[in-house]
Design an enzyme around this catalytic site. Structure first.
Site, PDB file in Angstrom:
ATOM      1  N   LYS A  20       0.833  -1.200   0.000  1.00 40.01           N
ATOM      2  CA  LYS A  20       0.000   0.000   0.000  1.00 40.01           C
ATOM      3  C   LYS A  20       0.876   1.261   0.000  1.00 40.01           C
ATOM      4  CE  LYS A  20      -3.853  -2.360   2.343  1.00 40.01           C
ATOM      5  NZ  LYS A  20      -4.700  -2.385   3.572  1.00 40.01           N
ATOM      6  N   TYR A  60     -12.421  -2.600  -3.259  1.00 41.16           N
ATOM      7  CA  TYR A  60     -12.963  -2.614  -1.889  1.00 41.16           C
ATOM      8  C   TYR A  60     -14.485  -2.491  -1.862  1.00 41.16           C
ATOM      9  CZ  TYR A  60      -8.320  -2.365   0.335  1.00 41.16           C
ATOM     10  OH  TYR A  60      -7.047  -2.632   0.790  1.00 41.16           O
ATOM     11  N   THR A 102      -5.363  -7.821  10.569  1.00 40.34           N
ATOM     12  CA  THR A 102      -5.686  -6.514   9.983  1.00 40.34           C
ATOM     13  C   THR A 102      -5.174  -5.365  10.856  1.00 40.34           C
ATOM     14  OG1 THR A 102      -7.670  -7.503   9.006  1.00 40.34           O
ATOM     15  CG2 THR A 102      -7.588  -5.097   9.118  1.00 40.34           C
ATOM     16  N   ASN A 123      -1.731  -0.145   7.345  1.00 36.41           N
ATOM     17  CA  ASN A 123      -1.228  -1.499   7.622  1.00 36.41           C
ATOM     18  C   ASN A 123      -0.400  -2.100   6.480  1.00 36.41           C
ATOM     19  OD1 ASN A 123      -3.359  -2.071   5.956  1.00 36.41           O
ATOM     20  ND2 ASN A 123      -4.494  -3.331   7.427  1.00 36.41           N
ATOM     21  N   HIS A 126      -1.772  -5.494   1.418  1.00 36.20           N
ATOM     22  CA  HIS A 126      -3.045  -6.190   1.175  1.00 36.20           C
ATOM     23  C   HIS A 126      -2.774  -7.616   0.730  1.00 36.20           C
ATOM     24  CE1 HIS A 126      -6.989  -7.229  -0.475  1.00 36.20           C
ATOM     25  NE2 HIS A 126      -6.321  -7.738  -1.493  1.00 36.20           N
ATOM     26  N   GLU A 137      -9.095 -10.605  -7.901  1.00 34.60           N
ATOM     27  CA  GLU A 137      -8.260  -9.414  -7.710  1.00 34.60           C
ATOM     28  C   GLU A 137      -7.058  -9.416  -8.660  1.00 34.60           C
ATOM     29  OE1 GLU A 137      -7.488  -9.458  -3.492  1.00 34.60           O
ATOM     30  OE2 GLU A 137      -9.579  -9.011  -2.996  1.00 34.60           O
TER      31      GLU A 137
HETATM   32  P1  IDP Z   1      -7.632  -7.098   5.497  1.00 33.60           P
HETATM   33  O1  IDP Z   1      -6.829  -6.088   4.703  1.00 33.60           O
HETATM   34  O2  IDP Z   1      -6.839  -7.638   6.654  1.00 33.60           O
HETATM   35  O3  IDP Z   1      -8.245  -8.171   4.636  1.00 33.60           O
HETATM   36  P2  IDP Z   1     -10.311  -5.918   5.642  1.00 33.60           P
HETATM   37  O4  IDP Z   1     -11.259  -6.114   6.772  1.00 33.60           O
HETATM   38  O5  IDP Z   1     -10.596  -6.606   4.344  1.00 33.60           O
HETATM   39  O6  IDP Z   1      -8.843  -6.292   6.191  1.00 33.60           O
HETATM   40  O7  IDP Z   1     -10.202  -4.362   5.399  1.00 33.60           O
HETATM   41  C1  IDP Z   1      -9.527  -3.871   4.259  1.00 33.60           C
HETATM   42  C2  IDP Z   1      -8.656  -2.704   4.668  1.00 33.60           C
HETATM   43  O8  IDP Z   1      -9.494  -1.637   5.140  1.00 33.60           O
HETATM   44  C3  IDP Z   1      -7.703  -2.974   5.827  1.00 33.60           C
HETATM   45  O9  IDP Z   1      -6.508  -3.630   5.435  1.00 33.60           O
HETATM   46  C4  IDP Z   1      -7.429  -1.561   6.319  1.00 33.60           C
HETATM   47  O10 IDP Z   1      -6.520  -0.880   5.456  1.00 33.60           O
HETATM   48  C5  IDP Z   1      -8.813  -0.921   6.147  1.00 33.60           C
HETATM   49  N1  IDP Z   1      -9.588  -1.008   7.393  1.00 33.60           N
HETATM   50  C6  IDP Z   1     -10.265  -2.081   7.869  1.00 33.60           C
HETATM   51  N2  IDP Z   1     -10.843  -1.812   9.053  1.00 33.60           N
HETATM   52  C7  IDP Z   1     -10.533  -0.530   9.332  1.00 33.60           C
HETATM   53  C8  IDP Z   1     -10.837   0.340  10.425  1.00 33.60           C
HETATM   54  O11 IDP Z   1     -11.513  -0.004  11.392  1.00 33.60           O
HETATM   55  N3  IDP Z   1     -10.323   1.613  10.353  1.00 33.60           N
HETATM   56  C9  IDP Z   1      -9.569   2.037   9.301  1.00 33.60           C
HETATM   57  N4  IDP Z   1      -9.258   1.252   8.262  1.00 33.60           N
HETATM   58  C10 IDP Z   1      -9.729  -0.019   8.264  1.00 33.60           C
HETATM   59 MG    MG Z   2      -9.726  -8.055   3.150  1.00 25.34          MG
END
Ligand code: IDP
Ligand code: MG
Length: 160
Positions: A20, A60, A102, A123, A126, A137
């Site tokens: 990212k 997304y 996550t 984070n 992805h 994807e």
């Molecule tokens: P993942 O990336 O671990 O699969 P997902 O739940 O699919 O997690 O969420 C996608 C992305 O959305 C996360 O990697 C993060 O960048 C963002 N995200 C998810 N939950 C939150 C949150 O509570 N606050 C801010 N960003 C979030």
């Molecule tokens: Mg995800």
């Protein structure tokens, strides 16, 4: 783990991995690529790419209703990302384990997020969450001619 993911560990799969914008800005591209490379997966696609808003929204789309969605789209389009497609037996679940939870504060040390990040909204990486999404994807982020099928010289040293 979910039974369908355990069953899928035997299959050759593709997964879409992306450094990212924070990972690119922080100079972590080589570090992150090398985690997957050293594990023994096969790189079949790789590019530096400025993601258009429409593509971020499609990627997304399942999170559209979440309160953080607008900030997530801003984040992913805020600078270049490194797009990767990796192939291998059980690569989808294995890559998720290499990446970690996550929320980086919940992610185990030794994982990418556990070692290199502190906040869910930053984070650094992805990874696809199912074999179906790995295919979807990969097809979304890469055109057909951008993927390479090849046989790594190390193949017989990774699998009997
Ligand atoms: P993942 O990336 O671990 O699969 P997902 O739940 O699919 O997690 O969420 C996608 C992305 O959305 C996360 O990697 C993060 O960048 C963002 N995200 C998810 N939950 C939150 C949150 O509570 N606050 C801010 N960003 C979030
Ligand atoms: Mg995800």
């Amino acid at each position: 783990f979910l039974p369908h993911l355990v069953a899928s560990l035997e299959q050759v799969q593709q997964t879409y991995i992306m450094v990212k914008p924070d990972g690119v800005q922080r100079g972590l591209v080589g570090e992150i690529i090398s985690r997957f490379e050293r594990k023994g997966f096969k790189l079949i696609g790789l590019k530096l790419f400025q993601c258009p808003k429409e593509l971020a929204e499609e990627h997304y789309k399942d999170l559209k209703a979440k309160p953080f969605y607008p900030k997530l789209i801003d984040y992913i389009t805020s600078g270049p990302v490194v797009c990767m497609a990796w192939e291998g037996v059980g690569v989808v679940l294995s890559a998720r384990k290499l990446i970690g939870s996550t929320d980086p504060l919940q992610a185990e040390p030794g994982t990418i997020r556990g070692d290199l990040a502190v906040q869910t909204g930053r984070n650094v990486v992805h990874g696809s969450d199912s074999p179906e999404n790995g295919k979807r994807e990969t097809a979304l982020w890469f055109k057909e001619g951008e993927l390479c099928q090849w046989t790594p010289a190390q193949a017989p040293w990774l699998q009997e």
